[in-house]
Design an enzyme around this catalytic site. Structure first.
Site, short mmCIF file in Angstrom:
data_model
loop_
_atom_site.label_atom_id
_atom_site.label_comp_id
_atom_site.label_asym_id
_atom_site.label_seq_id
_atom_site.Cartn_x
_atom_site.Cartn_y
_atom_site.Cartn_z
N CYS A 1 -2.10 -6.19 -1.54
CA CYS A 1 -1.63 -5.35 -2.81
C CYS A 1 -2.52 -4.17 -2.73
O CYS A 1 -3.11 -3.91 -3.85
CB CYS A 1 -1.80 -6.18 -3.92
N ASN A 2 -3.42 -3.74 -1.51
CA ASN A 2 -4.33 -2.69 -1.81
C ASN A 2 -3.84 -1.66 -0.54
O ASN A 2 -4.41 -1.65 0.48
CB ASN A 2 -5.56 -3.22 -1.40
#
Length: 824
Positions: free
Chosen positions: A432-433
């Protein structure tokens, strides 16, 4: 104690294992985490684990005390209110924040805390560190919609001549990207204009620790932006104004929460399950009192107002900062659990946890850095600024990818799959980055757009595109991680990704290897038909062939109420549904231990009143037929979930096939297919299964496998079982003839964990075998092969049929098999 641990303790013994705590690491593992005896858990950055005593204390608390809704004044409600107040103070103490200067607002998580800041603040400019999680990019889009400017920066620490960071604010440098601004925005009141930038409030957001690389960010960024933003943003039109600072401490709080007395950030987002495992779905926004006054909230609900009149526009909000931002009843029972989680952390102390996890991180990072292939090539590419090797500059997180000796990449899904078989749980992807992922993997905007257009989305299986990895592997340590966890992981890496020289031999897959056919008496040992995809099949002595393979093979499937195609991967109980087809009567019979009656379906589609339609599956379109409610209810009971039975009728339109036909490349849609994954037939050699069983037995003798495993050929769900060949000779067959039928080999069958499902005594037993053993010698370019896929070449390719013959081709058990090798 083994030599590896002795060397480890010589280097890290002063910091490892909580020597000054009530329990050392070995005692913690044996008493609090017995569930980890056969598991190596290395995803603490995703979610750490709760301890047994922690849950016991919570259960005792809940079964001893009564807590009511805190939005009342009864005794039980007052007890809950006291708990909430205590929990707020514990959070502030954790961040060394004075209750006079800071308030604690409880949210559903760190992401909700970030969202709260952006929804209620009104800033003219938003600056984010480039390597931030998706929640930050979400608030960036929200800021753009409100008319603010948003830009990403890359934070650098400038070192002095000795190679160490400077101890003043001049050591920090912000490299700016181009600012984003929307030409059309939604209508919001009080949008700061360019003319008012000097007096406007701006927001600078960064994580205390990167959840991708594990690199820690200097908290001096807080002072830099609040005291000297003009120097930090020199040349930027947004350098003036008053800057507020937001720290995402969801990852960093587990080992080193921000000290707000030293670094007075305006907002800090916290997630509790990353600190002590439970409760989930609960976080907090620690907000500076002065900054909270700048937050403007429109929505109100129960608990946030002092008074309101329903039929006129009158409302007075509560004055308390916490109360005005917590909509409705907060999760007060989850808040009661915080006390027991913090007790665990406080008993160990944060400093001890930080030192302990840093030891493990440093040990593994050094081991991975030193790995080399036989040709000297690097095995592991680590991500982050590798010049910063001090444990003070890294959190207990490591991200990386593995390379083969020729420099090509192992996909992260391959690593995850093999790790799972070895009892190791880790994380793969971008975590999620997307900013840090693109930065460290060197993915340009063109690469990212190209990957998306190629079909790559988050959580899919596309791990290598255009020769580049699109994500990474991540391991992370928690307070209960041990040296044994680290050592098992390193052993797994060495055994799986550092190949020994000269491994070519019986059963080992080597690209381009070929052996001639030995001329032995190879014959067909068994034929199995699987009418319903993923359900049990039935064996026959002979069976007719059709344009789709074995007649009626995988002609039916089960579809869930949501439209998902059901298989044993998600519904292992499907293998307990037995099937049989009586061709003479034209009936398909089905039985299940969960159903009292045997189900019958007539094979003549004209006798079914089901509705017909079309569906797409595996890049092919099918005409399908449904059945009545009675049939669907039978299957719903058999697998304990709502489902529908569908029968397929393949359409005539051709689809794409990879013409290379290299080992393991099978996308056979040149011919008609029923509901199969890849090809019409799967062939397995009894002799190859025997060789696999020999290896399984050898693993038991070596102590690598605890329980005896003897695999039957039917574990692999083959259509055809042959006998009499050399083990794995089928790998190199280009084609074969059985009776008068001619088949083309499409390469090896890539196996998944479905072969580890073994129906025993009426229930399904899960195991790591035989896939784990197959992975040790049948893996090639990220795939684990066993058996070969075949296409039936009907029509003029059939051997021995004359134009005027009107017979249905059949194959029969006992017929000779005549293979043709790829290289003779």
């Amino acid at each position: 104690m083994d030599d590896d641990k002795e060397r480890f303790l010589m280097e890290f013994g002063e910091y490892y294992g909580y020597p000054n705590s009530p329990k050392n690491i070995d005692q913690i593992r044996s008493s609090e985490f017995k569930r980890l005896e056969e598991l190596v858990y290395l995803d603490h950055a995703g979610a750490t684990l709760y301890s047994e005593s922690q849950m016991e204390m919570i259960l005792k608390d809940f079964t001893t005390n009564v807590y009511g809704n805190p939005h009342s004044q009864s005794d039980t409600s007052s007890s809950a209110s006291d708990l909430v107040r205590s929990a707020r103070q514990q959070v502030l103490d954790y961040c060394n924040a004075s209750p006079k200067d800071y308030k604690c607002i409880f949210t559903s998580g760190a992401t909700a805390a970030l969202k709260l800041v952006e929804e209620t603040s009104n800033v003219s400019a938003l600056i984010l560190d480039e390597g931030t999680v998706l929640g930050y990019y979400g608030i960036m889009k929200y800021a753009l919609a409100k008319g603010a400017a948003a830009l990403a920066v890359d934070v650098e620490e400038i070192e002095n001549q000795n190679g160490h960071p400077r101890n003043d604010l001049s050591s920090l440098k912000l490299s700016q990207r181009s600012a984003q601004r929307r030409s059309r925005t939604e209508i919001f009141e009080d949008i700061p204009t360019a003319n008012s930038l000097g007096s406007a409030y701006n927001l600078f957001a960064f994580p205390s620790e990167c959840n991708f690389s594990g690199m820690k960010f200097s908290l001096d960024l807080v002072k830099l932006m609040k005291e000297n933003s003009e120097r930090a943003l020199e040349g930027s039109p947004y350098s003036s104004g008053q800057w507020m600072v937001l720290i995402d401490a969801a990852k960093g709080c587990a080992t080193q929460p921000p000290d707000l007395a030293r670094f007075p950030a305006d907002f800090v987002a916290i997630s509790f399950y990353k600190i002590f495992g439970y409760p989930t779905g609960l976080g907090a926004l620690v907000v500076r009192t002065d900054a909270a006054k700048l937050l403007k909230k429109t929505y109100f609900s129960g608990g946030t107002v002092a008074a309101s009149i329903a039929d006129i526009d009158f409302v007075r909000r509560r004055e308390g900062i916490e109360e005005s931002f917590e909509n409705g009843t907060i999760s007060f029972l989850s808040l009661a659990s915080l006390h027991h989680g913090f007790r665990i952390i406080n008993n160990l102390t944060l400093n001890a946890i930080d030192r302990h996890t840093s030891c493990l991180m440093s040990y593994v990072r050094k081991k991975l850095s030193a790995l080399r292939h036989g040709n000297g090539a690097v095995v592991c590419t680590l991500y982050g600024d590798l010049t910063k090797m001090s444990s003070r500059e890294w959190g207990p997180t490591i991200s990386f990818n593995f390379r083969r000796p020729d420099g090509s990449w192992h996909g992260y899904r391959e690593v995850e799959k093999l790790a799972s078989l070895s009892g190791i749980q880790l994380r793969t992807g971008c975590f999620c980055n997307p900013g840090a992922c693109a930065k460290y993997l060197g993915l340009s905007h063109t690469d990212l757009f190209s990957n998306f257009e190629a079909g790559h989305v988050c959580w899919d299986d596309n791990d290598i595109l255009n020769g580049k990895p699109v994500g990474a592997v991540r391991i992370s340590f928690g307070y209960m991680s041990s040296f044994e966890d680290a050592k098992k992981f390193i052993s797994f890496v060495v055994n799986s990704f550092v190949p020994l020289p000269n491994l070519a031999g019986k059963g080992y897959l080597c690209s381009g290897e070929s052996t001639p056919f030995s001329g032995k008496d190879v014959h067909l040992k068994a034929i199995t038909v699987y009418p319903i995809k993923s359900c049990a099949g039935f064996s026959v002595d002979s069976w007719p062939l059709s344009s789709t393979g074995l007649q009626h093979d995988r002609e039916w499937l089960l579809r869930s109420a949501s439209g998902e195609i059901l298989t044993q991967k998600k519904v292992p109980e499907m293998c307990l549904i037995s099937t049989f087809i009586d061709l003479a009567q034209g009936i398909l019979y089905m039985e299940s231990p969960r159903c009292n009656i045997k189900l019958q379906i007539n094979l003549d589609p004209a006798l079914s009143d089901g509705v017909k339609g079309e569906m797409d599956l595996q890049s092919q379109r099918y005409e399908v037929q449904c059945y009545g409610k009675e049939v669907d209810l039978w299957f719903t009971k058999a697998i304990a979930r709502p489902c529908t039975l569908l029968r397929c009728f393949p359409l005539e339109n051709p689809c794409f096939m990879d013409e290379s036909q290299s080992l393991g490349i099978c996308r056979d849609v040149k011919c008609k297919l029923n509901f199969v994954n890849e090809a019409q037939f799967l062939l397995v050699s009894e002799d190859s299964v025997s060789e696999l069983n020999n290896r399984l037995m050898s693993n038991i003798q070596k102590g690598n496998c605890e329980q005896p495993v003897n695999v039957d050929p039917m574990r692999f769900r083959p259509n055809l079982v042959i006998s009499g060949a050399e083990p794995f000779a089928e790998d190199n067959w280009r084609s074969l003839i059985i009776g008068k039928a001619y088949f083309t080999s499409l390469g090896g069958c890539n196996r998944c964990q479905m072969i580890n499902l073994d129906p025993v005594t009426g229930h399904v037993k899960r195991s790591k075998e035989p896939l784990a053993t197959l992975a040790s010698f049948r893996r090639l370019k990220g795939k684990i092969f066993f058996g070969i896929l075949l296409r039936y070449e009907n029509g003029e390719a059939v051997v021995g049929l004359k134009d005027n013959e009107d017979v249905t081709p059949q194959i029969q058990v006992g017929q000779r098999v005549y293979p043709e090798s790829r290289v003779e």
